[in-house]
Structure formats: structure tokens, C-alpha cells
Design a protein around this motif. Structure first.
Motif, PDB file in Angstrom:
ATOM      1  N   LEU A  90      -0.006 -14.791  86.403  1.00 30.57           N
ATOM      2  CA  LEU A  90       0.573 -13.801  86.724  1.00 30.57           C
ATOM      3  C   LEU A  90       0.081 -13.302  87.782  1.00 30.57           C
ATOM      4  CD1 LEU A  90       1.427 -10.683  84.119  1.00 30.57           C
ATOM      5  CD2 LEU A  90       0.344 -10.352  86.506  1.00 30.57           C
ATOM      6  N   TRP A 110      -4.165  -0.688  81.714  1.00 27.61           N
ATOM      7  CA  TRP A 110      -2.942  -1.574  82.294  1.00 27.61           C
ATOM      8  C   TRP A 110      -3.767  -3.113  82.559  1.00 27.61           C
ATOM      9  CZ3 TRP A 110      -3.019  -4.308  87.325  1.00 27.61           C
ATOM     10  CH2 TRP A 110      -1.761  -4.833  87.856  1.00 27.61           C
ATOM     11  N   LYS A 113      -2.887  -4.970  79.199  1.00 28.41           N
ATOM     12  CA  LYS A 113      -1.414  -5.178  79.389  1.00 28.41           C
ATOM     13  C   LYS A 113      -1.116  -6.335  80.264  1.00 28.41           C
ATOM     14  CE  LYS A 113      -0.110  -0.323  78.626  1.00 28.41           C
ATOM     15  NZ  LYS A 113       0.661   0.771  79.295  1.00 28.41           N
ATOM     16  N   MET A 114      -1.482  -6.551  81.270  1.00 30.13           N
ATOM     17  CA  MET A 114      -1.303  -7.803  82.070  1.00 30.13           C
ATOM     18  C   MET A 114      -1.881  -8.947  81.432  1.00 30.13           C
ATOM     19  SD  MET A 114       0.523  -6.685  84.557  1.00 30.13           S
ATOM     20  CE  MET A 114       1.274  -5.520  83.379  1.00 30.13           C
ATOM     21  N   TYR A 116      -2.221  -9.455  78.400  1.00 30.49           N
ATOM     22  CA  TYR A 116      -1.037  -9.962  77.133  1.00 30.49           C
ATOM     23  C   TYR A 116       0.105 -10.459  77.624  1.00 30.49           C
ATOM     24  CZ  TYR A 116       2.340  -9.439  73.587  1.00 30.49           C
ATOM     25  OH  TYR A 116       3.506  -9.495  72.946  1.00 30.49           O
ATOM     26  N   THR A 117       0.537  -9.985  79.049  1.00 29.31           N
ATOM     27  CA  THR A 117       1.728 -10.410  79.654  1.00 29.31           C
ATOM     28  C   THR A 117       1.769 -11.528  80.069  1.00 29.31           C
ATOM     29  OG1 THR A 117       2.468  -8.047  80.133  1.00 29.31           O
ATOM     30  CG2 THR A 117       3.588  -9.781  81.135  1.00 29.31           C
ATOM     31  N   ARG A 120       1.113 -14.217  76.725  1.00 26.53           N
ATOM     32  CA  ARG A 120       2.082 -14.185  75.581  1.00 26.53           C
ATOM     33  C   ARG A 120       3.041 -15.185  75.620  1.00 26.53           C
ATOM     34  NH1 ARG A 120       4.365 -14.919  71.965  1.00 26.53           N
ATOM     35  NH2 ARG A 120       5.781 -13.678  70.572  1.00 26.53           N
ATOM     36  N   SER A 154      -0.769  -6.935  69.019  1.00 25.71           N
ATOM     37  CA  SER A 154       0.624  -7.094  69.657  1.00 25.71           C
ATOM     38  C   SER A 154       1.233  -8.043  69.127  1.00 25.71           C
ATOM     39  CB  SER A 154       0.234  -7.582  71.310  1.00 25.71           C
ATOM     40  OG  SER A 154      -0.364  -6.446  72.152  1.00 25.71           O
ATOM     41  N   THR A 219       8.822 -15.983  90.561  1.00 24.36           N
ATOM     42  CA  THR A 219       8.711 -16.129  89.104  1.00 24.36           C
ATOM     43  C   THR A 219       9.496 -17.389  88.624  1.00 24.36           C
ATOM     44  OG1 THR A 219       8.596 -13.862  88.629  1.00 24.36           O
ATOM     45  CG2 THR A 219       9.368 -15.112  86.998  1.00 24.36           C
ATOM     46  N   TRP A 232       4.806 -10.243  88.987  1.00 23.90           N
ATOM     47  CA  TRP A 232       5.044  -8.877  88.472  1.00 23.90           C
ATOM     48  C   TRP A 232       5.498  -7.857  89.594  1.00 23.90           C
ATOM     49  CZ3 TRP A 232       2.981  -3.873  89.173  1.00 23.90           C
ATOM     50  CH2 TRP A 232       3.065  -3.011  88.218  1.00 23.90           C
TER      51      TRP A 232
END
Length: 239
Positions: A90, A110, A113-114, A116-117, A120, A154, A219, A232
Motif C-alpha cells: 500500500l 490511521w 487502518k492502513m 488493515y487495508t 485485508r 475487523s 493500483t 491510496w
């Protein structure tokens, strides 16, 4: 019914501090089935020996130099050719656009969160995962526990059967973690538009030749599994 497999996931990050003067930040993970880890590590050590390096030589993006370009290119080629290894990354192109106050969050919030993103898309039921993070600083213990909590919650994995563990390791204790470091380094180097180091340019070029010219700066498609990244963008950038 799918057979449950155990995966080792080796994670690292680059330029993750909010005010370090570097606009680009990145997270990444190299992963494979746990049963393959030892054989891959042995192959990396053998590659070091072939290039006249000690098996204990520390592989790091910050150490990439023209004198060792052949070894680092061979390591990248090994990753690309080994079907057992995959990478997920990412990239945040400009952390200057971050406005944490607007979203009532801290930079640490944050950050999780990143993470996890980034991770995932790797997770898939009914498989199990052990996540290994590079040791960064004295805050590593609490951050590791918090990341485990965020990931497990999550995924509704409250009994920690999917995310079995999240723990720190030192890069010299693992042969796979440094591969993540090299690929993340190439991501940040490419997205910053740097070109001063010929060996690093060669690594970026090799990845582009094998994966596609925009593989490090756009991406990936959902179907791309060998080297998959998310570039992102803030809500404002998305319109």
C-alpha cells in the motif's frame, strides 16, 4: 471444503512517520505458506553465498549499492520466479494531504487502518495467519498488540483462530522480512521519482520489466496476486 492452511506474513513499512519530511509512505507484506518458509530461507542464504556474501549478510534497501547490485537483482529475480511467494503493498503518495483532525483520529489510528487495508486482501477463510513485523522502536510491543486487536476485531476473529499471532522479529532473524523491505523500498523510490542510485534504479527497472511499467505506481487489478499494490488516495482526491 477447502483445506485449512497456515501462512506466514512478513510485514514492513517505510517513511511511516507523519512529519519526517518525506511525502511518500508505504506498507508491504511478503507471504507464503508456513511449510515453505524454511526452504525459501535456505535458498536466500544460498544466493548470498553464490554472490560472495556471508549467509548472515543483512539485506536492506538502505544498503543497496552498485557494488552489490548483482546480488539484489538476483534476489528480486528469485522472488519473481518463486510461485510460493507473493507481495501485497500500500502506497500513500502524499501524506501532506492527511487531515486527521477532520476525521477525529490520531496518526496512530490511521496507521492501524492502513495496516488493515494493506493486509485485508491476503486473508481468506478458513486459512490461518501468523504476522511478523520488523522491530522499529521501543513502542513496538504495544503497537504489535494493538495491531493484533484491530485485525482480529475487523475480521470478527474474536477467538484469534484466523490471526493466530502478530509478533515482532528482527530483520536479521528472518530471510523473508528483508525481501519485503526491498520491495517496499522499490515502491517508495519509484513513487518519489528518485534516480540517484544506479542499483536502486536497476531494481525498479527489473520489477517494471517483469510486472509491467506501471506496476509500482498504479493500483493493481483485483486478479493480480503475485505483486499487488493499492495506491491510496484521500477522499478529496477521489472526488
Amino acid at each position: 471444503m477447502s483445506t485449512t492452511r497456515l501462512f506466514n506474513v512478513y510485514c514492513d513499512e517505510s517513511c511511516h512517520l507523519q512529519h519526517d519530511g518525506v511525502p511518500v509512505m508505504a506498507w508491504g507484506a511478503v507471504y507464503c505458506q508456513a511449510t515453505e518458509t524454511r526452504a525459501i530461507a535456505q535458498a536466500v542464504r544460498a544466493l548470498k553465498t553464490q554472490h560472495g556474501l556471508s549467509p548472515a549478510f543483512e539485506v536492506k534497501w538502505t544498503k543497496v549499492s552498485p557494488a552489490k547490485a548483482a546480488f539484489y537483482l538476483a534476489l528480486v529475480d528469485m522472488f519473481l520466479a518463486d510461485h510460493r511467494l507473493r507481495f501485497r503493498g500500500l502506497v500513500v503518495p502524499d501524506k501532506g494531504v492527511l487531515d486527521h483532525d477532520r476525521f477525529d483520529q490520531s496518526h496512530d489510528d490511521w496507521y492501524y487502518k492502513m495496516y488493515y487495508t494493506m493486509l485485508r486482501p491476503i486473508f481468506c477463510a478458513p486459512h490461518r495467519y501468523r504476522i511478523y513485523l520488523d522491530v522499529k522502536d521501543t513502542r513496538g510491543g504495544p503497537k504489535t498488540r494493538k495491531l493484533h486487536e484491530v485485525l482480529a476485531n475487523s475480521l470478527y476473529d474474536f477467538d484469534r483462530k484466523c490471526i493466530e499471532r502478530v509478533q515482532q522479529v528482527r530483520s536479521h532473524e528472518s530471510e523473508l522480512l528483508p525481501i519485503a523491505d526491498i520491495l517496499i523500498g522499490a515502491l517508495t523510490y519509484s513513487n518519489r521519482g528518485l534516480a540517484s542510485n544506479s542499483a536502486k534504479r536497476a531494481i525498479v527497472a527489473r520489477l517494471g520489466e517483469r510486472l509491467g511499467s506501471t506496476a509500482l505506481t498504479r493500483t493493481s487489478t483485483f486478479a493480480t496476486t503475485k505483486f499487488n499494490i493499492l495506491l491510496w488516495q484521500s477522499r478529496e482526491a477521489l472526488g
